[in-house]
Write a protein that holds these residues in place. Structure first.
Motif: not given
Length: 631
Positions: A93-99, A180-187, A205-217
């Protein structure tokens, strides 16, 4: 695989699989052992694939949990010729937006922590991009999935687990099939990241992350959890039902997933917390004490009112079979508690005592009542402040002190062109600094002086004079960032020199040892290494205390020091001297109460626990554990 072992690990028993878990759960005595195990599996696969001329594809996380694994892999590369040239990596994953050049970027973190120290080709490194236009994110995520497929899939996926149960940034509500998708981060996730970003307001407030399905593969998955703060969510993930509210629970259906934990992270699991429920156990004094206290708390009876029926009705018949009658067992534990109530913590004969304080306020927050008691009783008490605590000072506090010095010099005719220019340079640095950026060395020094003078006035309020304060300023802390260096020889030598110089009869060490990468644990590691260095020349009693966020459970406590209302008031007055930490601390953690309130309520809670066990009633109690030779 033996999954029927229920005894806790010992020093000669490096690890064991635990019963009654829905994911195979491998528990190690320490985080270091856990790190080495995971590193060994990764090393073995890399060497095997290198021999066959095939690539090894790794899925990698960031955060404090995998740091030990990365450091061990770097050591294997440097000292044992582990070749990473065929390794392909995909970060979670990575935070979004992020330099990507930002100090908060996971790309930069991975480079500094791991990639810059091994020989993985740059073209083999894949990390989600936090700097792409919003309209291109979806296409990027689709391509990220295709790149994983083209690489042949991930061989080993390494994971941590967040307090919400998330893996990657798959927050509560993430589906089993998510990619893999953009998500809103939990407080909660953002709150946990606030320290690294120097404030919640700076956390994206957001991040890009591999999904659960991506991880389980992935072919094999290691999910790691280290420290007491992870214990509740570990229990939900490995013993609870599969639910989107805890994305780690989806690993229960993966055929090659292993949960790797230390004892602290496993402490809420049934096989550790109440092992007698899942099978035969060895009834050690420690386990007996824990079981009886747990029984007392569960049914709301004082120790000396527990009877045979209480034991028989709560899965403790085996304890009676091994240890005798209920009344005798309870009386023995009651007597141990009574013997641990200590009104002379440093004994009655005068001796030298060192209180080691990782940050400039841990001494008075965590054991201020005991500190004052020892001073009042005539002991030679020193306080050793191990780090400057400079990153925990707000910018507005630094600016206030700069303005004060400026006005002070002007009032008394002490100002010069040089000092005026220095003050203006500091103001300009504060004014132009971007949110979350680290301070300049000059500002760090100013903030360090603020903490130092506060610690001095607090110590004096506790009765410890200025000449008995030692500001060690250990090198490992001097990064200007939340992430610190490993403890090195210089850190150990500084502490060893202090021990040799003062030759104390007793020392107090912050015992928050379950956090594998926290400052408290690292300071404790330096002290214990220094004790080994000085050897038989310095042999003090070593007592562990807990910091501002935790208190010992009653079965862990070897000694308590009573606090009266008046003593608690004096302790709070000392805490109040830390003005930069008053009202709102820079790094409050998950507990938003002020430090003086935490300190008072913690000691009152410990007193209530003792009272409920049928022990004497006190206004407050500060609890300590005797160091038994293992970190």
């Amino acid at each position: 695989m033996d999954t029927n072992v229920v005894k806790r690990p010992r020093s000669n028993q490096s690890a064991q699989y635990l019963r009654q878990t829905k994911i195979p759960t491998l528990m190690f005595e320490t985080s270091v052992e856990a790190d080495k195990h995971v590193s060994l599996v990764i090393e073995s696969l890399i060497r095997e694939n290198n021999s066959a001329g095939t690539p090894t594809v790794l899925g990698l996380p960031t955060g404090s949990t995998p740091i030990g694994v990365y450091r061990e892999l770097i050591r294997l590369h440097n000292e044992e010729d582990l070749d990473f040239s065929r390794v392909i990596t995909f970060n979670l994953d990575e935070y979004y937006p992020m330099d990507p050049t930002s100090i908060h970027s996971y790309r930069r973190w991975m480079n500094e922590t791991f990639f810059d120290h091994v020989n993985i080709p740059e073209e083999n490194i894949h990390i989600p991009k936090g700097d792409i236009p919003r309209e291109e994110v979806e296409a990027f995520c689709d391509d990220y999935e295709r790149q994983i497929e083209r690489a042949g899939g991930i061989d080993i996926q390494l994971l941590g687990i967040g307090r919400t149960g998330h893996i990657g940034f798959n927050e509560p509500g993430s589906s089993r099939e998510s990619l893999t998708r953009k998500v809103t981060l939990d407080p909660v996730t953002r709150g946990d990241a606030a320290d690294s970003f120097f404030g919640l307001e700076n956390v994206p407030m957001e991040a890009i992350t591999m999904g659960v399905g991506s991880i389980l593969s992935a072919g094999k998955i290691f999910i790691m959890a280290l420290g007491e703060h992870k214990a509740p969510v570990v229990k939900r993930a490995v013993e609870g039902e599969i639910t989107e509210e805890v994305s780690a629970s989806f690993l229960q259906k993966h055929p090659q997933a292993v949960f790797v934990v230390d004892v602290a992270a496993a402490s809420k699991l049934t096989a550790v917390e109440t092992p007698w429920i899942v099978g035969p156990v060895e009834w050690t004094p420690e386990l007996t004490k824990r079981a009886v206290i747990g029984l007392s708390e569960k049914i709301g009876k004082p120790l000396l009112k527990l009877n045979r029926d209480d034991f028989m009705g709560n899965h403790l018949h085996d304890l009676l079979r091994h240890n005798g009658e209920a009344e005798a067992i309870c009386m023995k534990i009651f007597d141990e508690f009574m013997q641990g109530i200590c009104t002379h913590p440093a004994d009655k004969e005068k001796q030298t005592v060192i209180v080691f304080s990782p940050h400039p306020d841990d001494d008075v927050i965590s054991m201020g009542g005991t500190l004052i008691t020892m001073v009042d009783q005539g002991h030679d008490v020193y306080i050793a402040y191990m780090t400057s605590g400079n990153i925990a000072v707000f910018d507005h506090d630094a600016l206030r002190h700069i303005d004060y010095v400026d006005e002070y010099e002007a009032t008394f005719g002490l100002a010069t062109e040089e000092t005026r220019a220095f003050h203006q340079r500091c103001r300009d640095s504060l004014a132009t600094k971007q949110s979350g950026d680290p301070d300049t060395e000059e500002l760090l020094n100013i903030k360090g002086l603020i903490r130092k003078t506060e610690a001095t006035t607090a110590a004096i309020a506790a009765g410890v004079p200025r000449e008995k304060l030692r500001f060690l300023d250990l090198p490992f802390y001097q990064t200007g960032k939340v992430t610190k260096r490993p403890i090195g020889e210089d850190d150990v030598h500084i502490v060893a020199d202090l021990l040799s110089d003062l030759n104390p009869g007793q020392i107090y060490v912050a015992g928050d040892l379950s956090d594998p990468h926290g400052t408290h644990r690292m300071c404790a590691k330096a002290i214990l290494a220094a004790l080994e260095e000085v050897g038989e020349a310095v042999k003090p009693e070593v007592w562990l205390y807990r910091g501002a966020w935790q208190e010992y459970d009653p079965h862990e406590i070897d000694r308590v020091v009573p606090l009266s209302f008046e003593l608690m008031h004096r302790k709070k007055l000392a805490i109040f001297r830390h003005e930069s930490q008053k009202d709102a601390a820079r790094f409050p953690g998950s507990d938003k109460r002020e430090f003086w309130l935490r300190a008072e309520e913690r000691t009152k809670k410990t007193a209530d626990v003792y009272n409920n066990l049928g022990l004497p009633e006190f206004y407050g109690l500060e609890g300590f554990a005797r160091w038994r030779g293992q970190l």
